[in-house]
Design a protein around this motif. Sequence first.
Motif, PDB file in Angstrom:
ATOM      1  N   LYS A 162     -28.076   7.149  16.584  1.00  0.00           N
ATOM      2  CA  LYS A 162     -26.678   7.103  17.000  1.00  0.00           C
ATOM      3  C   LYS A 162     -26.041   5.838  16.435  1.00  0.00           C
ATOM      4  O   LYS A 162     -26.642   4.760  16.439  1.00  0.00           O
ATOM      5  CB  LYS A 162     -26.561   7.114  18.517  1.00  0.00           C
ATOM      6  CG  LYS A 162     -25.129   7.171  19.038  1.00  0.00           C
ATOM      7  CD  LYS A 162     -25.088   7.314  20.549  1.00  0.00           C
ATOM      8  CE  LYS A 162     -25.553   8.682  20.978  1.00  0.00           C
ATOM      9  NZ  LYS A 162     -25.422   8.901  22.447  1.00  0.00           N
ATOM     10  N   CYS A 163     -24.825   5.973  15.949  1.00  0.00           N
ATOM     11  CA  CYS A 163     -24.103   4.839  15.369  1.00  0.00           C
ATOM     12  C   CYS A 163     -23.008   4.393  16.341  1.00  0.00           C
ATOM     13  O   CYS A 163     -22.084   5.150  16.647  1.00  0.00           O
ATOM     14  CB  CYS A 163     -23.487   5.238  14.030  1.00  0.00           C
ATOM     15  SG  CYS A 163     -22.608   3.899  13.187  1.00  0.00           S
ATOM     16  N   TYR A 191     -45.996  -0.855  19.083  1.00  0.00           N
ATOM     17  CA  TYR A 191     -46.583   0.032  20.087  1.00  0.00           C
ATOM     18  C   TYR A 191     -45.507   0.923  20.705  1.00  0.00           C
ATOM     19  O   TYR A 191     -45.713   2.130  20.896  1.00  0.00           O
ATOM     20  CB  TYR A 191     -47.279  -0.790  21.177  1.00  0.00           C
ATOM     21  CG  TYR A 191     -47.702   0.030  22.372  1.00  0.00           C
ATOM     22  CD1 TYR A 191     -48.669   1.024  22.256  1.00  0.00           C
ATOM     23  CD2 TYR A 191     -47.109  -0.176  23.618  1.00  0.00           C
ATOM     24  CE1 TYR A 191     -49.047   1.788  23.351  1.00  0.00           C
ATOM     25  CE2 TYR A 191     -47.485   0.580  24.720  1.00  0.00           C
ATOM     26  CZ  TYR A 191     -48.449   1.562  24.580  1.00  0.00           C
ATOM     27  OH  TYR A 191     -48.817   2.318  25.669  1.00  0.00           O
ATOM     28  N   GLU A 192     -44.350   0.353  20.987  1.00  0.00           N
ATOM     29  CA  GLU A 192     -43.252   1.119  21.587  1.00  0.00           C
ATOM     30  C   GLU A 192     -42.814   2.265  20.671  1.00  0.00           C
ATOM     31  O   GLU A 192     -42.428   3.330  21.151  1.00  0.00           O
ATOM     32  CB  GLU A 192     -42.067   0.216  21.896  1.00  0.00           C
ATOM     33  CG  GLU A 192     -42.278  -0.750  23.049  1.00  0.00           C
ATOM     34  CD  GLU A 192     -43.184  -1.916  22.688  1.00  0.00           C
ATOM     35  OE1 GLU A 192     -43.727  -2.563  23.614  1.00  0.00           O
ATOM     36  OE2 GLU A 192     -43.353  -2.182  21.472  1.00  0.00           O
ATOM     37  N   SER A 193     -42.887   2.051  19.359  1.00  0.00           N
ATOM     38  CA  SER A 193     -42.460   3.096  18.426  1.00  0.00           C
ATOM     39  C   SER A 193     -43.402   4.304  18.463  1.00  0.00           C
ATOM     40  O   SER A 193     -43.039   5.395  18.004  1.00  0.00           O
ATOM     41  CB  SER A 193     -42.384   2.544  16.999  1.00  0.00           C
ATOM     42  OG  SER A 193     -43.672   2.303  16.460  1.00  0.00           O
ATOM     43  N   PRO A 203     -41.078   8.960  24.177  1.00  0.00           N
ATOM     44  CA  PRO A 203     -39.811   8.833  24.923  1.00  0.00           C
ATOM     45  C   PRO A 203     -39.059   7.546  24.580  1.00  0.00           C
ATOM     46  O   PRO A 203     -37.824   7.565  24.465  1.00  0.00           O
ATOM     47  CB  PRO A 203     -40.266   8.826  26.391  1.00  0.00           C
ATOM     48  CG  PRO A 203     -41.590   9.519  26.382  1.00  0.00           C
ATOM     49  CD  PRO A 203     -42.228   9.113  25.095  1.00  0.00           C
ATOM     50  N   GLU A 204     -39.789   6.448  24.394  1.00  0.00           N
ATOM     51  CA  GLU A 204     -39.138   5.188  24.060  1.00  0.00           C
ATOM     52  C   GLU A 204     -38.554   5.219  22.660  1.00  0.00           C
ATOM     53  O   GLU A 204     -37.488   4.641  22.404  1.00  0.00           O
ATOM     54  CB  GLU A 204     -40.128   4.030  24.201  1.00  0.00           C
ATOM     55  CG  GLU A 204     -40.555   3.764  25.641  1.00  0.00           C
ATOM     56  CD  GLU A 204     -41.423   2.533  25.757  1.00  0.00           C
ATOM     57  OE1 GLU A 204     -41.149   1.541  25.046  1.00  0.00           O
ATOM     58  OE2 GLU A 204     -42.379   2.549  26.561  1.00  0.00           O
ATOM     59  N   ALA A 205     -39.249   5.870  21.729  1.00  0.00           N
ATOM     60  CA  ALA A 205     -38.759   5.959  20.356  1.00  0.00           C
ATOM     61  C   ALA A 205     -37.457   6.763  20.285  1.00  0.00           C
ATOM     62  O   ALA A 205     -36.527   6.408  19.551  1.00  0.00           O
ATOM     63  CB  ALA A 205     -39.830   6.593  19.466  1.00  0.00           C
ATOM     64  N   ILE A 206     -37.395   7.853  21.036  1.00  0.00           N
ATOM     65  CA  ILE A 206     -36.168   8.663  21.072  1.00  0.00           C
ATOM     66  C   ILE A 206     -35.019   7.843  21.663  1.00  0.00           C
ATOM     67  O   ILE A 206     -33.902   7.830  21.130  1.00  0.00           O
ATOM     68  CB  ILE A 206     -36.395   9.939  21.910  1.00  0.00           C
ATOM     69  CG1 ILE A 206     -37.405  10.875  21.213  1.00  0.00           C
ATOM     70  CG2 ILE A 206     -35.073  10.655  22.166  1.00  0.00           C
ATOM     71  CD1 ILE A 206     -36.918  11.487  19.926  1.00  0.00           C
ATOM     72  N   LYS A 207     -35.297   7.155  22.750  1.00  0.00           N
ATOM     73  CA  LYS A 207     -34.271   6.348  23.417  1.00  0.00           C
ATOM     74  C   LYS A 207     -33.789   5.211  22.529  1.00  0.00           C
ATOM     75  O   LYS A 207     -32.590   4.900  22.490  1.00  0.00           O
ATOM     76  CB  LYS A 207     -34.824   5.788  24.728  1.00  0.00           C
ATOM     77  CG  LYS A 207     -33.800   5.047  25.565  1.00  0.00           C
ATOM     78  CD  LYS A 207     -34.404   4.589  26.886  1.00  0.00           C
ATOM     79  CE  LYS A 207     -33.371   3.839  27.731  1.00  0.00           C
ATOM     80  NZ  LYS A 207     -33.962   3.388  29.024  1.00  0.00           N
ATOM     81  N   ALA A 208     -34.692   4.597  21.787  1.00  0.00           N
ATOM     82  CA  ALA A 208     -34.331   3.470  20.919  1.00  0.00           C
ATOM     83  C   ALA A 208     -33.347   3.886  19.838  1.00  0.00           C
ATOM     84  O   ALA A 208     -32.535   3.067  19.381  1.00  0.00           O
ATOM     85  CB  ALA A 208     -35.591   2.876  20.288  1.00  0.00           C
ATOM     86  N   GLY A 264     -31.136   6.289  20.364  1.00  0.00           N
ATOM     87  CA  GLY A 264     -29.964   6.840  21.035  1.00  0.00           C
ATOM     88  C   GLY A 264     -29.825   8.338  20.900  1.00  0.00           C
ATOM     89  O   GLY A 264     -28.714   8.880  20.922  1.00  0.00           O
ATOM     90  N   MET A 265     -30.968   9.046  20.799  1.00  0.00           N
ATOM     91  CA  MET A 265     -30.939  10.476  20.499  1.00  0.00           C
ATOM     92  C   MET A 265     -31.290  11.349  21.701  1.00  0.00           C
ATOM     93  O   MET A 265     -31.708  12.498  21.552  1.00  0.00           O
ATOM     94  CB  MET A 265     -31.901  10.766  19.341  1.00  0.00           C
ATOM     95  CG  MET A 265     -31.570  10.032  18.055  1.00  0.00           C
ATOM     96  SD  MET A 265     -29.980  10.529  17.347  1.00  0.00           S
ATOM     97  CE  MET A 265     -30.360  12.196  16.822  1.00  0.00           C
ATOM     98  N   GLU A 266     -31.082  10.835  22.907  1.00  0.00           N
ATOM     99  CA  GLU A 266     -31.493  11.576  24.109  1.00  0.00           C
ATOM    100  C   GLU A 266     -30.701  12.849  24.346  1.00  0.00           C
ATOM    101  O   GLU A 266     -31.226  13.820  24.899  1.00  0.00           O
ATOM    102  CB  GLU A 266     -31.364  10.694  25.360  1.00  0.00           C
ATOM    103  CG  GLU A 266     -32.145   9.384  25.290  1.00  0.00           C
ATOM    104  CD  GLU A 266     -31.251   8.223  24.921  1.00  0.00           C
ATOM    105  OE1 GLU A 266     -30.527   8.337  23.901  1.00  0.00           O
ATOM    106  OE2 GLU A 266     -31.243   7.219  25.644  1.00  0.00           O
ATOM    107  N   ASP A 267     -29.421  12.875  23.945  1.00  0.00           N
ATOM    108  CA  ASP A 267     -28.552  13.983  24.357  1.00  0.00           C
ATOM    109  C   ASP A 267     -28.014  14.823  23.206  1.00  0.00           C
ATOM    110  O   ASP A 267     -27.162  15.681  23.420  1.00  0.00           O
ATOM    111  CB  ASP A 267     -27.364  13.428  25.158  1.00  0.00           C
ATOM    112  CG  ASP A 267     -27.816  12.629  26.367  1.00  0.00           C
ATOM    113  OD1 ASP A 267     -28.743  13.089  27.051  1.00  0.00           O
ATOM    114  OD2 ASP A 267     -27.247  11.550  26.612  1.00  0.00           O
ATOM    115  N   VAL A 268     -28.495  14.612  22.002  1.00  0.00           N
ATOM    116  CA  VAL A 268     -27.992  15.371  20.857  1.00  0.00           C
ATOM    117  C   VAL A 268     -28.434  16.828  20.985  1.00  0.00           C
ATOM    118  O   VAL A 268     -29.614  17.100  21.195  1.00  0.00           O
ATOM    119  CB  VAL A 268     -28.525  14.782  19.536  1.00  0.00           C
ATOM    120  CG1 VAL A 268     -27.951  15.537  18.344  1.00  0.00           C
ATOM    121  CG2 VAL A 268     -28.184  13.307  19.449  1.00  0.00           C
TER     122      VAL A 268
END
Length: 637
Positions: free
Chosen positions: A221-222, A415-417, A421-426, A428-432
């Motif tokens: 997300k931009c 590690y987070e990557s 779930p954290e990678a998607i959130k990072a 900003g792609m949770e709701d596309v």
Amino acid sequence: MGESRHRYLTISLMSDIVWPMEAGGDFRHPEGKARSCTELPEDLLSRAALMQVHVCPGLPAVKGSDERGATSSVSGTERCHPRPSELLMLLQEVTLAICRSRSILLCSNRARSRWKDWCPDFPMSIDGKIPPEVQFDAEKSAEFTWNTVTAFVDAILVKIKHFFHPLKDLADFEEILKDFEKILKDFNIKNNLESVRQDWNKDYMFGYQFLNGCNPVMIRKCEDLPDNFPVTDEMVKGSLKRDVTLQQELEAGNIFIADYKILDGVPTSSPQLYLAAPICLLYKNRLDKVVPIAIQLSQNPGERSPIFQPSDNEYDWMLAKMWVKSADFIVHQLVTHFLKTHLISEVFEMAMYRQLSAVHPVYKLLKPHVRFTIAINAAARENLINEGGIFSKISSIDVTGMNKVMQSAMETLTYESLCFPEAIKARGMEDVPKYYYRDDGMKIWETIHCFVTDVVEIYYDSDEAVQKDEEIQEFVKDISFGVSNSDKFPKSLKTREDLSEYLTAVIFTASAQHSAVNFGQFDWYACIPNSPSTMRKPPPEQKGQVDMKYIMESLPDLECSSLIFGTVWDLSRFQKKEVFLGKYPEMCFTEQPVNEAIKTFLKKLDEVTNIIKSRNEGLTMEYCYLSPDKIPNSVAI
């Protein structure tokens, strides 16, 4: 004390813990079972037998005395029971012997599986000859060799047939692909490739691939435009909703970006080959489709780096999209695929063999998910990413360029990557909408996490037990060391929850994530104009200078195209006897609670498979790369 209750005692070789437990049913002696690799002194085992204590790797214990000291029998032979002090002394000696034996075995494993810094700042690999236990078995080796030879012989045949017919038009690529398919009669063309062939040049297809193609992790997300990407309202107003500004759409969360700055300054392998570091702006329109609205082919804006738009002439816009997809091909193969699934999974396998004894429950849990990974990576270093290897023949860069790209990408390997779930959130792609990679990936992550949590809770009754498990702590520390990026990976685990998440990340990366970014390659890359692996002309520095002749001179030639077909066909195939997610064919676990957890895991995976199949029935293009019945257990191709 009331009615007597039989007690059961097992001394487990899996975690050096003695577990007293209550259970029903008689003891079944494990005759015919493979012996544990942990050997105990004969005198200790003899004393244990006299006391009716069974020492085994997690199997049911011998029926012992009840709480009043009553005697019981094993196989009809009555024996007297030890005093508590004698039993305690035996247990202490057994535990000490187990620890000593396991320590010796692990020291031997570490000596045989030494870390090798094969390229500065890369995840490490194995040093020296690959041990027999991690090599391909005979069946895998034969199949791997046959598929590789078949692919490249067929590529040569296609090249010979078209040698006297140079590529003059985009339709010529289609003819080459058809001939390749005729030779590979056993290969069933998937619906997705048919759709790509028809619609590869349409903006919706271009945008769809950022969500559900081979590289669904580049888009984010931009919220603010980069300073080096000066897109204006005037440029994009024809692509946005009426009377809505770019800033308003940014604030609404409808603008996305794919930035290939990692390729900036990467040298090409030849003056006749070119590489760009484009930036692409995408927009979620009122039809909930993500489409491109602006493309800049370098990281340096200015007169010689125009921003291309859908309103430009047909060939300018077509070539701009090709340049983005060519950059995406490079990043996908080297970073998303090779670095972040193959190389990191090899680190997992190395650390497992070096730090976990074969009877440790986590060793048994992970073993199916690292099968053949060291071996396939060794083959890749010898044939794929080596000097003069396949990748340098189909792309614009050689080993120097490959190393530069992956070294830069190490900054993003955390590690987070690896935690989905954290990678998607990072990003900003949770709701596309229509982001099936995310939707299916979340289902798989949760299913794996539930299973792993069940297993962890069977063997660890507290957070303290995790902290005191030296093998687990050394395993985590060794991964941190092997990644050559220790400050971005944990060096210890404190809780059962931490351990569950960590092991979920390991399993998900080696199975689901690799499946998502590997097995669609023939679908998306066999159509050469859709994702050119290399470019033979420089990016245009002005608008209105491009025609079909320039485009054909930019795209891969016949030799390169034929090699691409063979390569992506070979990489997209399953083994004939592929072992898919949730299957544990070796049945390493003998405890009933774990076997019940595996059954529950398989049931939940079947439910996810059915949900995905039902969803796909309503789609023009199926997304099946994360369907559990199509996810191999490990990185083995």
